[in-house]
Structures are given as C-alpha cells and as structure tokens.
Design an enzyme around this catalytic site. Structure first.
Site, short mmCIF file in Angstrom:
data_model
loop_
_atom_site.label_atom_id
_atom_site.label_comp_id
_atom_site.label_asym_id
_atom_site.label_seq_id
_atom_site.Cartn_x
_atom_site.Cartn_y
_atom_site.Cartn_z
N HIS A 164 0.85 -1.19 0.00
CA HIS A 164 0.00 0.00 0.00
C HIS A 164 0.89 1.25 0.00
O HIS A 164 1.64 1.45 -0.94
CB HIS A 164 -0.95 -0.09 1.21
CG HIS A 164 -2.06 0.92 1.24
ND1 HIS A 164 -2.45 1.71 0.19
CD2 HIS A 164 -2.91 1.23 2.25
CE1 HIS A 164 -3.46 2.48 0.54
NE2 HIS A 164 -3.76 2.23 1.78
N ASP B 203 2.76 5.43 -6.82
CA ASP B 203 4.03 5.29 -6.09
C ASP B 203 5.25 5.15 -6.99
O ASP B 203 6.38 5.12 -6.50
CB ASP B 203 3.94 4.06 -5.18
CG ASP B 203 2.94 4.29 -4.06
OD1 ASP B 203 2.01 3.49 -3.91
OD2 ASP B 203 3.07 5.32 -3.37
N HIS C 93 -2.60 -2.05 -9.80
CA HIS C 93 -3.56 -1.38 -8.90
C HIS C 93 -4.85 -2.17 -8.87
O HIS C 93 -5.25 -2.74 -9.88
CB HIS C 93 -3.84 0.05 -9.39
CG HIS C 93 -4.42 0.92 -8.33
ND1 HIS C 93 -5.76 0.93 -8.04
CD2 HIS C 93 -3.83 1.77 -7.46
CE1 HIS C 93 -5.97 1.78 -7.04
NE2 HIS C 93 -4.82 2.30 -6.67
C1 SDX Z 1 -1.51 2.25 -3.38
O1 SDX Z 1 -6.25 1.01 -3.39
C2 SDX Z 1 -5.76 2.18 -3.55
O2 SDX Z 1 -6.40 3.09 -3.99
C3 SDX Z 1 -4.32 2.32 -3.11
C4 SDX Z 1 -3.61 3.63 -3.48
C5 SDX Z 1 -4.19 4.79 -2.73
O3 SDX Z 1 -4.09 5.92 -3.24
O4 SDX Z 1 -4.66 4.60 -1.58
O5 SDX Z 1 -3.72 3.84 -4.87
C6 SDX Z 1 -2.13 3.57 -3.09
O6 SDX Z 1 -1.49 1.40 -2.54
C7 SDX Z 1 -0.97 2.00 -4.77
C8 SDX Z 1 -0.43 0.55 -4.94
C9 SDX Z 1 1.02 0.53 -4.37
N1 SDX Z 1 1.50 -0.90 -4.33
C10 SDX Z 1 2.45 -1.31 -5.17
O7 SDX Z 1 2.91 -0.65 -6.09
C11 SDX Z 1 2.92 -2.73 -4.89
C12 SDX Z 1 3.00 -3.52 -6.18
N2 SDX Z 1 1.60 -3.73 -6.68
C13 SDX Z 1 0.95 -4.92 -6.30
O8 SDX Z 1 1.38 -5.61 -5.20
C14 SDX Z 1 -0.51 -5.03 -6.70
O9 SDX Z 1 -0.61 -4.56 -7.98
C15 SDX Z 1 -1.53 -4.34 -5.81
C16 SDX Z 1 -1.41 -4.78 -4.39
C17 SDX Z 1 -1.40 -2.87 -5.89
C18 SDX Z 1 -2.91 -4.73 -6.35
O10 SDX Z 1 -3.02 -6.07 -6.16
P1 SDX Z 1 -4.35 -6.86 -6.60
O11 SDX Z 1 -5.37 -5.95 -7.16
O12 SDX Z 1 -4.75 -7.72 -5.47
O13 SDX Z 1 -3.84 -7.67 -7.82
P2 SDX Z 1 -3.31 -9.13 -7.72
O14 SDX Z 1 -2.29 -9.20 -6.61
O15 SDX Z 1 -4.48 -10.04 -7.68
O16 SDX Z 1 -2.53 -9.26 -9.10
C19 SDX Z 1 -3.17 -9.70 -10.28
C20 SDX Z 1 -2.07 -10.34 -11.11
C21 SDX Z 1 -1.31 -11.43 -10.35
O17 SDX Z 1 -0.74 -12.28 -11.32
P3 SDX Z 1 -1.43 -13.76 -11.49
O18 SDX Z 1 -1.51 -14.37 -10.11
O19 SDX Z 1 -2.78 -13.49 -12.11
O20 SDX Z 1 -0.47 -14.49 -12.43
O21 SDX Z 1 -1.08 -9.35 -11.43
C22 SDX Z 1 0.15 -9.70 -10.81
C23 SDX Z 1 -0.16 -10.70 -9.73
O22 SDX Z 1 0.95 -11.56 -9.49
N3 SDX Z 1 0.70 -8.47 -10.26
C24 SDX Z 1 1.97 -8.11 -10.35
C25 SDX Z 1 2.04 -6.86 -9.76
N4 SDX Z 1 0.82 -6.50 -9.33
C26 SDX Z 1 0.00 -7.50 -9.64
N5 SDX Z 1 3.03 -8.76 -10.89
C27 SDX Z 1 4.21 -8.08 -10.81
N6 SDX Z 1 4.35 -6.86 -10.25
C28 SDX Z 1 3.30 -6.22 -9.72
N7 SDX Z 1 3.43 -5.04 -9.18
#
Ligand code: SDX
Length: 420
Positions: free
Chosen positions: A256, A352, A295
């Site tokens: 997050h 981010d 996201h």
């Molecule tokens: C913020 O919610 C908000 O509004 C948050 C925010 C705010 O203003 O409050 O916008 C702020 O938290 C932004 C996000 C910051 N986090 C990161 O940058 C960390 C990296 N991102 C991820 O961990 C992920 O994308 C999330 C946590 C942000 C979202 O996760 P989801 O929606 O639960 O997506 P998921 O984990 O189910 O991923 C779907 C697929 C998966 O692959 P498969 O299992 O289908 O093969 O996408 C892949 C994930 O492995 N994936 C990524 C990835 N993010 C998702 N693969 C590599 N790198 C990534 N960053």
C-alpha cells in the site's frame, strides 16, 4: 436487473439495482458472499471520490484531479473533500486561519516521539503520536457532537505535519522546529523538517508547489486499504485520532503506502537501464514484484502517476539533482508497458512509481516517503471518517467467514495426547 435463487423448489427474487446486490437481500435468499480482499464488495455509500479504473479517471467531489492539482492548494482540497464544495475566498481564509491556530502539539507528544530509538521507522512514531492525541482531547470521543467532530478534524489536519516533522527530526538528532504562523501549510511543513540555523527556512517555490501537488494527488482515493481501516475502526464508535491512527498502520504496508519506499529500493537494486530486462524477467518468473506498478482499481495508467512523472522532471530541474534512477524508472516503464505479462494483467505505473524519485530529490530519506503519503491522506481519512460516522446506514463492521476448521471435538487430557 433481478436474480432468482431457487433452493428446494422455493424461488426467491434478488433485486440487483445498477448491478449491485444488497447483502440483506442475499441473506433473505439464504445466500452470502465470500470475497477475499473485498475485491468485488462495496461496504459503504460515498460521495467523496470517484474513480473509473478503466478510463483512468479520478475526481474529488466531481472535480477532475488534473484540474485540482493544477489550480488548488492542499487545504482547499481538504475543505472540498470534507464539506463537498470548493470554499469561497472568505471560507478559505477562515479555514486556513483555523488550521494555523492548531498546528502546535502538546509537549508530551514530543516525549512519545523522543522515546523511540533514533532508527525506529517514522511511520511507527507517526502512528503512536497520532493515536495519543485522543488522550489530550478526550472531547473527540463524543462523535455525535458536530462541534466536537469539526474541532478535532481541524486539530488532526493541523497537527499531522508537526508530528510527522518531529518524527523525522528525532531520527536525525536535530532540535524540534515549531510551527511558524507566517508560513503556509506546505512551507511550514518543509521548515519544520529542514530548518537548521537560519531564522526562517524558505523553500524554493518550485519545490513547495511540487509538494503541494503531491499532497493533492495523495489526499484521497475512495475505499483503499487504509481508508477501509479508518472506516472499520470508526464504525465501532471511535474518534478521528484513533481511526486515523489505524489508517496510518494500514498505509505502512509495502503493498500500500509503503510501495513508494520499495520502488526506490527496487530502482537502486536494478542500478542501471541496461539491467532492466534481467529484472523484468525475474518479475515474470515470480521472483520479484514490480513495485509501483499495478492497482486494484486502475487497469490503465494511474492519472496521478502521469502528473507525478511531470512533477518529477520539474523538481529534478529545480533542484539541479541529476538522478540516474530516473533513467532506470523510465526504461522500466517502457519495457513493462510493452511486455505481454504486464499488458495481459493490465499493470501500469501507479501513484508510487515516480513519487519516491521526487522525495529523494527533495532530500527526504526513503523511510520518510510513506510518511509523506500519510500527511496528505489525513485529509481524505478525515472526510471518510466524517462521512462514515454520520451515515445512518452504517453499523459496526463485522464481516462473516467461511469456516474451514474442525467441529465438535472432545478434549483430550495431556497424558492422553500423542507423544505424551
Ligand atoms: C496504493 O487502493 C488504492 O487506492 C491504493 C492507493 C491509494 O491511493 O490509496 O492507490 C495507493 O497502494 C498504490 C499501490 C502501491 N502498491 C504497489 O505498487 C505494490 C505492487 N503492486 C501490487 O502488489 C498489486 O498490484 C496491488 C497490491 C497494488 C494490487 O493487487 P491486486 O489488485 O490484489 O492484484 P493481484 O495481486 O491479484 O494481481 C493480479 C495479477 C497477479 O498475477 P497472477 O496471479 O494473475 O499471475 O497481477 C500480478 C499478480 O501476481 N501483479 C503483479 C504486480 N501487481 C500484480 N506482478 C508483478 N508486479 C506487480 N506489481
């Protein structure tokens, strides 16, 4: 639209207004939902922030984020989020003055921050400093009193920069700088962070504006993880300080708000643009996450990331800081946006991805990056807290579960257990 549930020959109609099914109607049909992470579940009705993840749209009270970032101040946006309308000149003058009056923090909070090790993460100091506020303003516990709600929201917004700055000063062993009424919200924050010997620290106006824009972009984001935490704690009847303290804890998570700090570590680990390809292959093999990408809602370019990318270039120019990591970030973005792994998963830069580069150019240490997210997000948390505690539909949040454990086992005395 309408669904029909048929069980044991009995049919129950389940209305679906605008595609939304109410839990109570599902319950009436003997049904419930299992939705880990609440991926597809609305827990509140809100009029504060609108996001269209497919179109990359973000609006605060209907105003596009691009227009607010280009024209407003953070306190103007905080007023908008809280009260639903942009303030008139007189309302803004009163609002700014109210916030100014409440910037000082009880000296005992300084003692709380001072009690930490110098290298304790500032988010932990911020969380405890904010949570302690309710002990200095017990009137905040009367959340049914509109005056008390208003007064303590003003105090929360006014004091969060002071507590955040003191958390930083404590980590570098510097004296605490007190709020300066001659300075605006952002300039005062920068002075409390960076003032050394000179009488009044004056930041470069381009730096102040860049941080103001970052504050506006981070102010709210509908029901993200930390806002959900604020609302859950508020739903039990808690005051704004206790609820915001919980939000700070949720934001601390690396998935997050902690992602901005993790992005910088990732860029440093990659080191140079020519090693981006190797890193991307590692991500695709599941060995690493591309921090700052992806996201839950945005399945297109995060509109905030686009604005921050521009601000990043402005700040690097203003500070004359040549940051080779910006080239790494640009190459990383280019390669990822052209790679099927990211395209098929609709992974784009989020808020981010570039913000850490700005904070580094402004000489903030990485562990302060999430604090710089929490300070402006306090405006959104306060607005969401206020909307939650005044929503007649809301009740204490207590989700259901799908039970997968044992049932009705008989107690086995110690001597009768395996290995006794
Ligand atoms: C913020 O919610 C908000 O509004 C948050 C925010 C705010 O203003 O409050 O916008 C702020 O938290 C932004 C996000 C910051 N986090 C990161 O940058 C960390 C990296 N991102 C991820 O961990 C992920 O994308 C999330 C946590 C942000 C979202 O996760 P989801 O929606 O639960 O997506 P998921 O984990 O189910 O991923 C779907 C697929 C998966 O692959 P498969 O299992 O289908 O093969 O996408 C892949 C994930 O492995 N994936 C990524 C990835 N993010 C998702 N693969 C590599 N790198 C990534 N960053």
């Amino acid at each position: 639209m309408q669904l029909t549930s048929t069980q044991d020959g009995k049919s129950t109609d389940i209305p679906a207004e605008n595609g939304v099914v109410r839990g109570a109607d599902l319950a009436r049909a003997g049904l419930s939902t299992y939705d880990p992470g609440l991926v597809n579940t609305a827990t509140v009705r809100s009029a504060i922030t609108y996001i269209d993840g497919d179109q990359g749209i973000l609006e605060y009270r209907g105003y596009p984020i691009e227009q607010l970032a280009g024209n407003a101040t953070h306190l103007e946006v905080a007023y908008l989020l809280l009260y639903g309308e942009l303030p008139t000149p007189d309302q803004l003058a009163v609002w700014n003055n109210e916030i100014n009056k409440h910037r000082f923090v009880h000296e005992n909070v300084r003692g709380i921050i001072q009690s930490y090790r110098y290298d304790a993460h500032p988010m932990a100091k911020l969380m405890s400093g904010v949570a302690s506020m309710v002990t200095f303003y017990p009137s905040a516990r009367d959340i049914a009193d509109p005056e008390a709600r208003e007064r303590n929201i003003v105090r929360m917004l006014a004091k969060i920069p002071t507590i955040a700055a003191w958390a930083y000063r404590q980590s570098i062993g510097r004296h605490y700088v007190y709020p300066n009424d001659e300075l605006g919200y952002v300039d005062n924050f920068l002075a409390m962070l960076f003032q050394s010997q000179q009488l009044v620290y004056r930041a470069d106006p381009r730096v102040t504006r860049a941080l103001e824009v970052l504050f506006i972009l981070h102010a709210d984001h509908e029901q993200n993880c930390s806002t959900n935490a604020v609302r859950a704690v508020a739903s039990a009847g808690n005051d704004v300080y206790t609820s915001v303290g919980a939000g700070i804890g949720a934001l601390f998570g690396p998935l997050h708000g902690g992602a901005n700090e993790a992005v910088l570590a990732m860029l440093k680990q990659i080191g140079s643009p020519d090693r981006v390809g190797e890193f991307i292959e590692g991500v695709k093999a599941g060995k690493a996450r591309l921090m700052g990408f992806g996201h839950r809602v945005y399945k297109s370019y995060d509109p905030r990331a686009r604005i921050i990318k521009k601000a990043c270039e402005d700040v690097l120019e203003a500070t004359g800081a040549r940051n080779p990591l910006l080239e790494v970030a640009r190459e990383l973005e280019k390669v990822a946006l052209e790679d099927e792994y990211f395209i098929s998963r609709r992974l784009y830069p989020n808020v981010d991805f570039y913000s850490g580069l700005i904070y580094e150019a402004l000489r903030f240490p990485p562990e302060m990056f999430t604090v710089l997210f929490a300070v402006p997000r306090t405006a959104g948390w306060c607005a969401q807290w206020l909307e939650g505690v005044t929503d007649p539909e809301q009740k204490i949040m207590r989700p259901r579960q799908v039970y997968t454990g044992h049932r009705e086992r008989s107690f086995v005395p110690l001597e009768g257990r395996a290995g006794a």
